[in-house]
Design a protein around this motif. Structure first.
Motif, PDB file in Angstrom:
ATOM      1  N   ASN A   1     -16.058 -48.015 -30.346  1.00 57.09           N
ATOM      2  CA  ASN A   1     -17.171 -48.876 -30.027  1.00 57.09           C
ATOM      3  C   ASN A   1     -16.792 -50.137 -29.389  1.00 57.09           C
ATOM      4  O   ASN A   1     -17.653 -50.420 -28.507  1.00 57.09           O
ATOM      5  N   TRP A   2     -16.181 -50.874 -30.205  1.00 56.58           N
ATOM      6  CA  TRP A   2     -15.835 -52.217 -29.708  1.00 56.58           C
ATOM      7  C   TRP A   2     -15.374 -52.053 -28.187  1.00 56.58           C
ATOM      8  O   TRP A   2     -15.832 -52.839 -27.445  1.00 56.58           O
TER       9      TRP A   2
ATOM     10  N   ALA B   1     -17.912 -51.180 -25.530  1.00 54.14           N
ATOM     11  CA  ALA B   1     -18.871 -52.071 -25.463  1.00 54.14           C
ATOM     12  C   ALA B   1     -18.144 -53.135 -24.510  1.00 54.14           C
ATOM     13  O   ALA B   1     -18.601 -53.893 -23.704  1.00 54.14           O
TER      14      ALA B   1
ATOM     15  N   GLY C   1     -21.305 -54.146 -22.474  1.00 57.57           N
ATOM     16  CA  GLY C   1     -22.350 -53.696 -23.340  1.00 57.57           C
ATOM     17  C   GLY C   1     -22.366 -54.828 -24.705  1.00 57.57           C
ATOM     18  O   GLY C   1     -21.638 -55.728 -24.545  1.00 57.57           O
ATOM     19  N   THR C   2     -23.067 -54.618 -25.496  1.00 59.28           N
ATOM     20  CA  THR C   2     -23.370 -55.194 -26.810  1.00 59.28           C
ATOM     21  C   THR C   2     -22.651 -54.622 -28.030  1.00 59.28           C
ATOM     22  O   THR C   2     -23.238 -53.452 -28.186  1.00 59.28           O
ATOM     23  N   PHE C   3     -21.691 -55.574 -28.660  1.00 55.48           N
ATOM     24  CA  PHE C   3     -21.336 -54.651 -29.975  1.00 55.48           C
ATOM     25  C   PHE C   3     -22.325 -55.129 -31.059  1.00 55.48           C
ATOM     26  O   PHE C   3     -22.008 -56.358 -31.389  1.00 55.48           O
TER      27      PHE C   3
END
Length: 127
Positions: free
Chosen positions: A3-4, A7, A12-14
């Motif tokens: 996910n990190w 992002a 994107g935003t983590f």
């Protein structure tokens, strides 16, 4: 970690949220392990807890960042699901009404994935 990476790759935003609702397993040491492990790996978060204190402040607009602080949010969502007929109460639990057919998931990596219901799910698919 995925996910990190996702992002960062997509701009994107983590957001980091700590799951601390399991009272038997939750401890300050467990929170410290999570945060210290992420820092050791060099993984930073755009939103999330500023410190390891469950009552401390967070950075961002989608807090609170400890699950134990989100009970009111979840209660409002459950009440909305119940009132719209998308969930129901049974034996002290809230069950989500689920589709009675195979689930098709478009996956960017492997293409369309079709998941048939198991025998148990065919008899009672609700979560």
């Amino acid at each position: 970690m995925f996910n990190w990476l996702y992002a960062r790759h997509t701009g994107g935003t983590f957001i980091l949220r700590i799951e601390d609702t399991d009272v038997a397993r939750n401890s300050q040491e467990a929170v410290d392990v999570i945060l210290n492990g992420l820092r050791w790996l060099g993984l930073d978060w755009d939103e999330g807890p500023v410190s390891d204190d469950v009552h401390g402040t967070g950075r961002g607009t989608f807090g609170p960042y400890f699950q134990s602080q989100r009970k009111e949010n979840y209660q409002r969502r459950v009440e909305a699901l119940l009132s719209r007929g998308l969930a129901y109460e049974k034996d002290g639990a809230v069950k989500f009404k689920m589709a009675r057919e195979a689930v098709v998931i478009p996956d960017l990596v492997v293409g369309e994935v079709k998941r048939e219901l198991t025998d148990r799910e065919q008899a009672d698919p609700d979560l």
